[in-house]
Every structure is written in structure tokens, then in C-alpha cells.
Write a protein that holds these residues in place. Structure first.
Motif, PDB file in Angstrom:
ATOM      1  N   TRP A  92      18.277  13.831 -13.473  1.00 22.72           N
ATOM      2  CA  TRP A  92      18.679  12.768 -12.743  1.00 22.72           C
ATOM      3  C   TRP A  92      19.027  11.280 -13.088  1.00 22.72           C
ATOM      4  O   TRP A  92      18.353  10.992 -13.828  1.00 22.72           O
ATOM      5  CB  TRP A  92      17.647  12.688 -11.594  1.00 22.72           C
ATOM      6  N   VAL A  93      20.150  10.934 -12.658  1.00 18.95           N
ATOM      7  CA  VAL A  93      20.272   9.503 -12.904  1.00 18.95           C
ATOM      8  C   VAL A  93      19.892   8.828 -11.584  1.00 18.95           C
ATOM      9  O   VAL A  93      20.685   9.171 -10.502  1.00 18.95           O
ATOM     10  CB  VAL A  93      22.055   9.458 -12.997  1.00 18.95           C
ATOM     11  N   VAL A  94      19.286   7.736 -11.709  1.00 22.84           N
ATOM     12  CA  VAL A  94      18.468   7.021 -10.455  1.00 22.84           C
ATOM     13  C   VAL A  94      18.723   5.623 -10.410  1.00 22.84           C
ATOM     14  O   VAL A  94      18.455   5.105 -11.587  1.00 22.84           O
ATOM     15  CB  VAL A  94      16.989   7.349 -10.522  1.00 22.84           C
ATOM     16  N   GLY A  95      19.322   4.940  -9.465  1.00 23.87           N
ATOM     17  CA  GLY A  95      19.648   3.727  -9.418  1.00 23.87           C
ATOM     18  C   GLY A  95      18.417   2.788  -8.703  1.00 23.87           C
ATOM     19  O   GLY A  95      17.611   3.185  -7.930  1.00 23.87           O
ATOM     20  N   THR A  96      18.566   1.628  -9.067  1.00 28.67           N
ATOM     21  CA  THR A  96      17.292   0.772  -8.530  1.00 28.67           C
ATOM     22  C   THR A  96      17.749  -0.540  -8.793  1.00 28.67           C
ATOM     23  O   THR A  96      18.886  -0.953  -9.487  1.00 28.67           O
ATOM     24  CB  THR A  96      16.084   0.660  -9.475  1.00 28.67           C
ATOM     25  N   TRP A 127      20.847  -4.819  -6.044  1.00 27.00           N
ATOM     26  CA  TRP A 127      20.445  -4.512  -4.606  1.00 27.00           C
ATOM     27  C   TRP A 127      21.733  -4.112  -3.828  1.00 27.00           C
ATOM     28  O   TRP A 127      21.869  -2.905  -3.461  1.00 27.00           O
ATOM     29  CB  TRP A 127      19.642  -5.360  -3.999  1.00 27.00           C
ATOM     30  N   GLU A 128      22.534  -5.161  -3.681  1.00 30.71           N
ATOM     31  CA  GLU A 128      23.970  -4.912  -2.969  1.00 30.71           C
ATOM     32  C   GLU A 128      24.634  -3.735  -3.663  1.00 30.71           C
ATOM     33  O   GLU A 128      25.385  -3.005  -3.043  1.00 30.71           O
ATOM     34  CB  GLU A 128      24.931  -5.991  -3.253  1.00 30.71           C
ATOM     35  N   PRO A 129      24.902  -3.591  -5.122  1.00 32.81           N
ATOM     36  CA  PRO A 129      25.690  -2.391  -5.513  1.00 32.81           C
ATOM     37  C   PRO A 129      25.106  -1.187  -5.480  1.00 32.81           C
ATOM     38  O   PRO A 129      25.727   0.038  -5.694  1.00 32.81           O
ATOM     39  CB  PRO A 129      26.038  -2.801  -6.983  1.00 32.81           C
ATOM     40  N   LEU A 130      23.992  -1.027  -4.900  1.00 34.06           N
ATOM     41  CA  LEU A 130      23.085   0.081  -5.012  1.00 34.06           C
ATOM     42  C   LEU A 130      23.632   1.277  -4.031  1.00 34.06           C
ATOM     43  O   LEU A 130      23.609   2.344  -4.186  1.00 34.06           O
ATOM     44  CB  LEU A 130      21.504  -0.048  -4.876  1.00 34.06           C
ATOM     45  N   PHE A 131      24.072   0.717  -2.804  1.00 35.30           N
ATOM     46  CA  PHE A 131      24.474   1.420  -1.814  1.00 35.30           C
ATOM     47  C   PHE A 131      25.813   2.036  -2.005  1.00 35.30           C
ATOM     48  O   PHE A 131      25.785   3.389  -2.059  1.00 35.30           O
ATOM     49  CB  PHE A 131      24.363   0.609  -0.339  1.00 35.30           C
ATOM     50  N   PRO A 132      26.856   1.438  -2.490  1.00 33.79           N
ATOM     51  CA  PRO A 132      27.994   2.274  -2.841  1.00 33.79           C
ATOM     52  C   PRO A 132      27.651   3.236  -4.135  1.00 33.79           C
ATOM     53  O   PRO A 132      28.451   3.992  -4.253  1.00 33.79           O
ATOM     54  CB  PRO A 132      29.107   1.003  -3.302  1.00 33.79           C
ATOM     55  N   ALA A 133      26.908   2.686  -5.116  1.00 36.62           N
ATOM     56  CA  ALA A 133      26.894   3.459  -6.335  1.00 36.62           C
ATOM     57  C   ALA A 133      26.002   4.944  -5.682  1.00 36.62           C
ATOM     58  O   ALA A 133      26.510   6.054  -6.023  1.00 36.62           O
ATOM     59  CB  ALA A 133      25.712   2.937  -7.210  1.00 36.62           C
ATOM     60  N   VAL A 134      25.114   4.971  -4.637  1.00 31.59           N
ATOM     61  CA  VAL A 134      24.922   6.273  -4.158  1.00 31.59           C
ATOM     62  C   VAL A 134      25.846   7.123  -3.402  1.00 31.59           C
ATOM     63  O   VAL A 134      26.053   8.188  -3.576  1.00 31.59           O
ATOM     64  CB  VAL A 134      23.605   6.184  -3.293  1.00 31.59           C
ATOM     65  N   ASP A 135      26.775   6.277  -2.585  1.00 30.53           N
ATOM     66  CA  ASP A 135      27.808   6.670  -1.947  1.00 30.53           C
ATOM     67  C   ASP A 135      28.927   7.441  -2.807  1.00 30.53           C
ATOM     68  O   ASP A 135      29.481   8.429  -2.354  1.00 30.53           O
ATOM     69  CB  ASP A 135      28.410   5.711  -0.867  1.00 30.53           C
ATOM     70  N   ASN A 136      29.224   6.885  -3.852  1.00 29.21           N
ATOM     71  CA  ASN A 136      30.255   7.310  -4.661  1.00 29.21           C
ATOM     72  C   ASN A 136      29.650   8.339  -5.778  1.00 29.21           C
ATOM     73  O   ASN A 136      30.773   8.732  -6.695  1.00 29.21           O
ATOM     74  CB  ASN A 136      31.212   6.280  -5.407  1.00 29.21           C
ATOM     75  N   GLY A 137      28.694   8.489  -5.957  1.00 27.85           N
ATOM     76  CA  GLY A 137      28.126   9.433  -6.739  1.00 27.85           C
ATOM     77  C   GLY A 137      27.867   9.049  -8.101  1.00 27.85           C
ATOM     78  O   GLY A 137      27.529   9.724  -9.188  1.00 27.85           O
ATOM     79  N   GLU A 138      27.853   7.550  -8.523  1.00 23.82           N
ATOM     80  CA  GLU A 138      27.587   7.272  -9.774  1.00 23.82           C
ATOM     81  C   GLU A 138      26.190   7.314  -9.995  1.00 23.82           C
ATOM     82  O   GLU A 138      25.673   7.509 -11.154  1.00 23.82           O
ATOM     83  CB  GLU A 138      27.721   5.494  -9.508  1.00 23.82           C
ATOM     84  N   GLY A 143      11.683   5.281   1.452  1.00 19.47           N
ATOM     85  CA  GLY A 143      12.096   6.784   1.034  1.00 19.47           C
ATOM     86  C   GLY A 143      13.117   6.583   0.181  1.00 19.47           C
ATOM     87  O   GLY A 143      13.757   5.503  -0.223  1.00 19.47           O
ATOM     88  N   LEU A 144      13.330   7.723  -0.650  1.00 22.58           N
ATOM     89  CA  LEU A 144      14.444   7.795  -1.543  1.00 22.58           C
ATOM     90  C   LEU A 144      15.928   8.022  -1.091  1.00 22.58           C
ATOM     91  O   LEU A 144      15.826   8.961  -0.179  1.00 22.58           O
ATOM     92  CB  LEU A 144      14.005   9.202  -2.625  1.00 22.58           C
ATOM     93  N   MET A 145      16.792   7.299  -1.325  1.00 22.42           N
ATOM     94  CA  MET A 145      17.785   7.475  -0.627  1.00 22.42           C
ATOM     95  C   MET A 145      18.993   8.008  -1.328  1.00 22.42           C
ATOM     96  O   MET A 145      19.270   8.092  -2.721  1.00 22.42           O
ATOM     97  CB  MET A 145      18.404   6.023  -0.493  1.00 22.42           C
ATOM     98  N   VAL A 146      19.658   8.958  -0.513  1.00 20.42           N
ATOM     99  CA  VAL A 146      20.435  10.126  -1.129  1.00 20.42           C
ATOM    100  C   VAL A 146      21.858  10.047  -0.442  1.00 20.42           C
ATOM    101  O   VAL A 146      21.949   9.558   0.804  1.00 20.42           O
ATOM    102  CB  VAL A 146      19.900  11.527  -0.850  1.00 20.42           C
ATOM    103  N   LYS A 147      22.715  10.559  -1.091  1.00 22.43           N
ATOM    104  CA  LYS A 147      24.174  10.795  -0.505  1.00 22.43           C
ATOM    105  C   LYS A 147      24.113  11.430   0.805  1.00 22.43           C
ATOM    106  O   LYS A 147      23.600  12.352   0.932  1.00 22.43           O
ATOM    107  CB  LYS A 147      25.351  11.134  -1.281  1.00 22.43           C
ATOM    108  N   LYS A 148      24.751  10.962   1.809  1.00 21.45           N
ATOM    109  CA  LYS A 148      24.904  11.425   3.190  1.00 21.45           C
ATOM    110  C   LYS A 148      25.313  12.942   3.087  1.00 21.45           C
ATOM    111  O   LYS A 148      26.465  13.228   2.185  1.00 21.45           O
ATOM    112  CB  LYS A 148      25.936  10.581   4.114  1.00 21.45           C
ATOM    113  N   GLY A 149      24.746  13.941   3.457  1.00 18.19           N
ATOM    114  CA  GLY A 149      24.868  15.174   3.363  1.00 18.19           C
ATOM    115  C   GLY A 149      24.637  16.025   2.424  1.00 18.19           C
ATOM    116  O   GLY A 149      24.608  17.028   2.122  1.00 18.19           O
ATOM    117  N   ASN A 150      23.869  15.660   1.489  1.00 19.67           N
ATOM    118  CA  ASN A 150      23.288  16.225   0.420  1.00 19.67           C
ATOM    119  C   ASN A 150      21.765  16.643   0.794  1.00 19.67           C
ATOM    120  O   ASN A 150      20.843  16.188   0.048  1.00 19.67           O
ATOM    121  CB  ASN A 150      23.320  15.349  -0.963  1.00 19.67           C
ATOM    122  N   SER A 151      21.999  17.587   1.527  1.00 18.76           N
ATOM    123  CA  SER A 151      20.500  17.934   2.072  1.00 18.76           C
ATOM    124  C   SER A 151      19.744  19.080   1.062  1.00 18.76           C
ATOM    125  O   SER A 151      18.486  19.046   1.207  1.00 18.76           O
ATOM    126  CB  SER A 151      20.709  19.217   3.274  1.00 18.76           C
TER     127      SER A 151
END
Length: 254
Positions: A34-38, A80-91, A218-226
Motif C-alpha cells: 500500500w502507498v499511504v498519504g499523510t 494536508w490540502e493535497p492529501l484529498f486529491p491524492a486519494v481521489d486520483n489514485g496517487e 478514520g482511514l480515508m479511501v477513494k469513493k466507491g472502493n468498498s
């Protein structure tokens, strides 16, 4: 006839490659690593040690989950700010960074079960007359941008209030207080308490207001990745059952 057969074979080969590529796409749950952003500016949850390593409670938590599930893990200090798009775009596969689970964030991202409970506190100078969050009205206060603390101040003072100083990181927000640019700084209890512990000679005091609501990380994951959320939840439950979660965080989350 020869050209027809050749084109037919090429066409079949192309279709096969596309199918294979689609089947091999990973949602993170089937990966060995796993590649995990923080945002490593939030001690004791996630921060950089003297040797440049990303460490902290959140980091220990993810490493314990990874060990339980037989995964390797790589952390990226994104901010912090770049963390959200990084999850959304799969970085990154997911993010761990003292991220409070909120209804607003759940519209854009999925979250695991909570693993940590926190609340907002107020840091002021020792001679301050501020005693509660209501006393912040009409005074300048600093906070890390786009955090739940930021939302608390917006709700209290107004979304466009010039009295809110939104800083890139929590340490910068606290610096605003120490430099006299604001009269108070608002942040998560874990981080503010850690600052006070590490800076005993700084003339500040902590204000705890029971009207601040409890917050759950919680750990934040891309929407839909159940699939990934389900796997991470299995890991969280496993370290909770083994007592490892309490060992890392200091308590269990019900």
C-alpha cells in the motif's frame, strides 16, 4: 485471404490485452504493498523524526494493520490540502492523517470504521481572559485550514470572518499565537497537548470546553472502493481484538 487472416489475428490479440489489463486493475485490496498519504506535521499522530522518518500514532496503526494483513506499506508526506486529491486520483491507496469522519467528507470519500476519538481544544496565552469557545467571538484565532477546527470557527464567527487565521499546518497556527498575531489557536487535543508537553517553558494554557463535540478519525479511501474499506476494517477489528489498537492509541473506540 492472407491479409484478412492477419488482420483477424491482430484484432483478437488487441482484444485479449484489453481484457487482461482490465482484470489486473487493482482497488488496493489485492495489492501486496500500500502507498499511504499523510501530512506529517501533526505530532504525536504523524510527524517527521530527527532522521527524516515519518512516525507517529497513525503510522504505527497502519503498520500494525499491514502486518496483520500481510501487506507492505510505504508512506508519502503529501501535506494536508493535497492529501484529498491524492486519494481521489489514485496517487495513494488511502490516507491516514488524523482525518475526522464528517458527513461533508463522506460525500466525496469513503472511510473505515473509526479508530481514534478526539476533540477540539483552545490554546491561549497564560494571561488570557478566554475561558470557553464562546469567548472567541470578536477575537482573532488561528487554526489549520480545512480541518474540523476550522469549521468550528466558521460556525462560531461566520464563514468569511476576517478574525479567522487559517494556516497551512497546526504548528504554524500555534506560531501565530506565540507571535501575538492572534489571541487563541484551536486544534485537536492530541496535537495541542503534545505541543505543551514538548514546550514546557512556553507561557500558554489549555482551555477545554465540553461543548466541543467528540470527533472520530478514520482511514480515508477513494469513493466507491468498498473492497479496500472492507479489508482495512478487518485489520482494524483484528488489532482491536488483539489489544494492539489500545496499545498504540491508549484506548479502544467503541
Amino acid at each position: 485471404m492472407f491479409l484478412f487472416i492477419l488482420l483477424f489475428l491482430v484484432g483478437c490479440g488487441t482484444g485479449s490485452d484489453d481484457s487482461s489489463s482490465s482484470e489486473n486493475e487493482s482497488d488496493g485490496s489485492t495489492k501486496d504493498k500500500w502507498v499511504v498519504g499523510t501530512d506529517a506535521t501533526y505530532a504525536p499522530m504523524e510527524y517527521m523524526d530527527s532522521e527524516g522518518n515519518i512516525v507517529g500514532i497513525d503510522i504505527d496503526l497502519v503498520e500494525a494493520i499491514a502486518e496483520e494483513l500481510g501487506k507492505e506499506v510505504e508512506f508519502k508526506n503529501i501535506g494536508w490540502e493535497p492529501l484529498f486529491p491524492a486519494v481521489d486520483n489514485g496517487e495513494v491507496d488511502f490516507a491516514v492523517s488524523s482525518i475526522t469522519i464528517t458527513d461533508d467528507r463522506k460525500e466525496s470519500f469513503d472511510f473505515t470504521d473509526p479508530y481514534y476519538v478526539a476533540n477540539q481544544v483552545i490554546l491561549v496565552s497564560e494571561d488570557s481572559s478566554i475561558k470557553s469557545k464562546d469567548d472567541l467571538v470578536g477575537k482573532r484565532a488561528s487554526v489549520q485550514i480545512n480541518t474540523t477546527g476550522h469549521q468550528v470557527l466558521k460556525d462560531l464567527m461566520g464563514a468569511t470572518s476576517a478574525d479567522i487565521v487559517a494556516s497551512e499546518t497546526m504548528p504554524i497556527a500555534i506560531e501565530e499565537l506565540l507571535n501575538g498575531n492572534v489571541e487563541a489557536s484551536v486544534g485537536d487535543n492530541s496535537t495541542v497537548n503534545e505541543y505543551i508537553k514538548n514546550n514546557p517553558n512556553v507561557n500558554v494554557k489549555l482551555i477545554e470546553d465540553n461543548s466541543f463535540e467528540k470527533e472520530y478519525y478514520g482511514l480515508m479511501v477513494k469513493k466507491g472502493n468498498s473492497e479496500l474499506v472492507e479489508e482495512l476494517n478487518k485489520g482494524i477489528q483484528a488489532i482491536k481484538d488483539s489489544g494492539k489498537l489500545k496499545e498504540i492509541t491508549g484506548f479502544d473506540v467503541e
